[in-house]
Design an enzyme around this catalytic site. Structure first.
Site, PDB file in Angstrom:
ATOM      1  CG  ASN A 159      -1.835   1.112   1.333  1.00 19.03           C
ATOM      2  OD1 ASN A 159      -1.444   2.252   1.107  1.00 19.03           O
ATOM      3  ND2 ASN A 159      -3.084   0.848   1.660  1.00 19.03           N
ATOM      4  CG  HIS A 162       1.218   5.883   4.929  1.00 19.63           C
ATOM      5  ND1 HIS A 162       0.132   6.646   5.284  1.00 19.63           N
ATOM      6  CD2 HIS A 162       1.099   4.728   5.613  1.00 19.63           C
ATOM      7  CE1 HIS A 162      -0.608   5.982   6.137  1.00 19.63           C
ATOM      8  NE2 HIS A 162      -0.044   4.804   6.353  1.00 19.63           N
ATOM      9  CG  HIS A 195      -8.389   3.810   1.078  1.00 21.68           C
ATOM     10  ND1 HIS A 195      -8.578   3.649   2.436  1.00 21.68           N
ATOM     11  CD2 HIS A 195      -9.608   4.123   0.575  1.00 21.68           C
ATOM     12  CE1 HIS A 195      -9.848   3.849   2.731  1.00 21.68           C
ATOM     13  NE2 HIS A 195     -10.490   4.154   1.615  1.00 21.68           N
ATOM     14  NE  ARG A 197      -8.670   7.093   4.238  1.00 16.63           N
ATOM     15  CZ  ARG A 197      -9.529   6.759   5.199  1.00 16.63           C
ATOM     16  NH1 ARG A 197     -10.664   7.402   5.331  1.00 16.63           N
ATOM     17  NH2 ARG A 197      -9.239   5.795   6.037  1.00 16.63           N
ATOM     18  NE  ARG A 201      -8.103  10.970   5.484  1.00 13.68           N
ATOM     19  CZ  ARG A 201      -8.527  10.351   6.584  1.00 13.68           C
ATOM     20  NH1 ARG A 201      -7.710   9.583   7.259  1.00 13.68           N
ATOM     21  NH2 ARG A 201      -9.753  10.515   7.010  1.00 13.68           N
ATOM     22  CG  HIS A 202      -3.969   8.918   1.553  1.00 16.86           C
ATOM     23  ND1 HIS A 202      -4.783   8.202   0.726  1.00 16.86           N
ATOM     24  CD2 HIS A 202      -4.160   8.406   2.807  1.00 16.86           C
ATOM     25  CE1 HIS A 202      -5.428   7.295   1.430  1.00 16.86           C
ATOM     26  NE2 HIS A 202      -5.091   7.390   2.691  1.00 16.86           N
ATOM     27  CD  GLU A 222      -7.536  -0.224   1.639  1.00 18.23           C
ATOM     28  OE1 GLU A 222      -6.370  -0.606   1.472  1.00 18.23           O
ATOM     29  OE2 GLU A 222      -7.910   0.438   2.616  1.00 18.23           O
ATOM     30  CB  THR A 253      -9.305   1.195   7.224  1.00 18.16           C
ATOM     31  OG1 THR A 253      -8.944   1.809   5.996  1.00 18.16           O
ATOM     32  CG2 THR A 253     -10.629   0.496   7.077  1.00 18.16           C
ATOM     33  CD  GLU A 303      -7.002  -6.393   3.296  1.00 18.61           C
ATOM     34  OE1 GLU A 303      -7.272  -5.966   2.152  1.00 18.61           O
ATOM     35  OE2 GLU A 303      -6.317  -5.748   4.118  1.00 18.61           O
ATOM     36  CG  HIS A 343      -5.334  -2.188   9.223  1.00 18.79           C
ATOM     37  ND1 HIS A 343      -4.824  -1.496  10.281  1.00 18.79           N
ATOM     38  CD2 HIS A 343      -6.011  -1.278   8.474  1.00 18.79           C
ATOM     39  CE1 HIS A 343      -5.176  -0.232  10.184  1.00 18.79           C
ATOM     40  NE2 HIS A 343      -5.894  -0.056   9.085  1.00 18.79           N
TER      41      HIS A 343
HETATM   42  N1  PXP Z   1      -5.704  -3.342   4.410  1.00 24.03           N
HETATM   43  C1  PXP Z   1      -6.650  -2.379   4.489  1.00 24.03           C
HETATM   44  C2  PXP Z   1      -8.051  -2.739   4.161  1.00 24.03           C
HETATM   45  C3  PXP Z   1      -6.316  -1.071   4.878  1.00 24.03           C
HETATM   46  O1  PXP Z   1      -7.265  -0.139   4.971  1.00 24.03           O
HETATM   47  C4  PXP Z   1      -4.969  -0.765   5.147  1.00 24.03           C
HETATM   48  C5  PXP Z   1      -4.577   0.631   5.513  1.00 24.03           C
HETATM   49  O2  PXP Z   1      -4.707   1.475   4.434  1.00 24.03           O
HETATM   50  C6  PXP Z   1      -4.027  -1.805   5.033  1.00 24.03           C
HETATM   51  C7  PXP Z   1      -4.420  -3.087   4.688  1.00 24.03           C
HETATM   52  C8  PXP Z   1      -2.579  -1.573   5.287  1.00 24.03           C
HETATM   53  O3  PXP Z   1      -2.399  -1.295   6.634  1.00 24.03           O
HETATM   54  P1  PXP Z   1      -0.988  -0.801   7.159  1.00 24.03           P
HETATM   55  O4  PXP Z   1      -0.744   0.524   6.507  1.00 24.03           O
HETATM   56  O5  PXP Z   1      -1.177  -0.713   8.633  1.00 24.03           O
HETATM   57  O6  PXP Z   1       0.001  -1.826   6.749  1.00 24.03           O
END
Ligand code: PXP
Length: 393
Positions: A159, A162, A195, A197, A201-202, A222, A253, A303, A343
């Site tokens: 992901n 960030h 993601h 959103r 925001r990002h 996402e 999330t 997931e 997550h």
């Molecule tokens: N899976 C989902 C559904 C998420 O919303 C996120 C965060 O964006 C992640 C995985 C990844 O989480 P992390 O950034 O804590 O690794």
């Protein structure tokens, strides 16, 4: 990318490059080289004959040639690529017929031979070296067979939200999540997740449109079930979407979707996506009711939320939360759903989840980006990838 494969062969005789690269990844992991880079090239007899003539002064085709990049004193230095293996598909096909085996099996066997050469073994040095190398090859083939039978290796999807978070903090154009996704793929990521959103925001619309064009592995979008975002998903057609609950105030999330409470809405999104051939994953807590509801609404994937396991403050609590993740994954898998997890996973918590037989893909963002600040993105991805691959052993 740790194992990079390319074909210049006129005829591949049904060799699956995907399966071959999976075999290469497994073999690298078995040899403790999961983070190493290896290049594999399939060619025709004519091309391998030219190489054989140029580098070994033998003017005839051969089955496999290895070109090591490491010297004998840095053979274990995984920061240096292992080298190149060139295999003739024509010769492999002939040898497969001779050995009454499949061309895939024969090419994999040649890959083992080439890899063992790159690791410093040489059967041409002496009879003793010949025996040592043969034993090493047999052992690798045995472990490879066992490994394949045990578990499908979990895949690592990264992901890159960030990277966009940092960009948006300045309101300028860098760092670019599209560039980050490319670096992740080159370091061996099996997929990219973003993601989009509603509050942007990002990740921005521009990012997802560009990523659709640039991501070579797999793009997982996402998203919340908002009409505007659904429209964008249908327009760009990611390889899959993951539906998540989205709250404006949350930092990330928080919990999983309550699928049973919004069955109609979620089933409607799944229907729209399935018309466009886009598989849908539902991000759910490790709760049997949510697994069951996910099946009922027609999801392809779930997931499983690993946040509570990762955030647990004691070993006992972590064990308890892990058991919930493992049993929800087992149940979903048993019901025929494909199972991802994610997550909060980091360099300490990932191995245990990746070792589960049921998990197809792990979605990891924050921990990799945090580590990337100190060691670089390429290194951070390779380290996580090695954890994921080694966990399947
Ligand atoms: N899976 C989902 C559904 C998420 O919303 C996120 C965060 O964006 C992640 C995985 C990844 O989480 P992390 O950034 O804590 O690794």
């Amino acid at each position: 990318m740790p194992a990079l494969i390319r074909s210049e062969a006129d005829n591949l005789f049904g060799i699956s490059l995907k399966r071959l690269v999976q075999s290469a990844d497994i073999l690298l992991a078995i040899c403790g080289q999961a983070a190493s880079e290896l290049s594999i090239l399939l060619v025709s007899d004519q091309a391998i004959q030219a190489l054989n003539q140029r580098y070994r002064q033998k003017d005839k085709p051969t089955n496999v040639l290895s070109f090591p990049m490491r010297e004998s004193n840095d053979i274990d230095d995984t920061s240096i690529p292992l080298g190149d293996i060139v295999i003739s598909a024509d010769t492999a096909a002939r040898e497969a017929k001779r050995d009454k085996t499949t061309v895939q099996e024969r090419v994999t066997r040649l890959l083992v031979h080439g890899l063992v050469h790159l690791l410093g073994f040489d059967h041409e040095r002496s009879d003793r070296d010949h025996a040592i190398m043969t034993d090493k090859e047999k052992e690798l083939c045995r472990q490879h067979k066992q490994y394949k039978g045990r578990k499908q290796m979990s895949q690592l999807a990264i992901n890159v939200d960030h990277v966009a978070t940092l960009r948006q903090a300045r309101g300028i154009t860098e760092p670019d999540p599209v560039l980050a996704a490319g670096i992740c793929e080159l370091a061996g990521a099996h997929g990219i997740v973003v993601h989009l959103r509603e509050d942007r925001r990002h990740i921005q619309d521009r990012d997802v449109y560009l990523l659709r064009q640039t991501v070579k592995s797999k793009l997982n979008l996402e998203m919340g079930a908002a009409p505007e975002i659904i429209g964008i998903a249908l327009d760009i057609k990611p390889d899959m979407i993951t539906l998540v609950p989205e709250k404006r105030q949350e930092l990330t999330t928080e919990g999983g979707l309550n699928v049973s409470r919004q069955q109609k809405k979620i089933a409607g999104v799944i229907k729209q996506m399935s018309k466009a051939d886009i598989p849908v994953s539902l991000f759910i807590d490790p709760d049997p009711r949510q697994v069951k509801a996910s099946l009922e609404v027609g999801a392809t994937f779930v997931e499983i939320h690993t946040g509570r396991y990762c955030d647990a403050v004691s070993e006992e609590a972590a064990d308890k939360e892990f058991d919930l993740v493992a049993s929800a994954a087992e149940m979903a898998y048993g019901l025929g759903l494909k199972v991802n997890a994610g997550h909060g996973l980091n360099y300490l918590t990932t191995a245990r989840v990746a070792a589960l037989d049921t998990i197809e893909e792990l979605s990891i963002g924050h921990a990799i980006m945090a580590r990337a600040l100190f060691v670089g993105l390429d290194q951070a991805v390779r380290e996580m990838r090695a954890i994921v691959i080694n966990a399947a052993r």
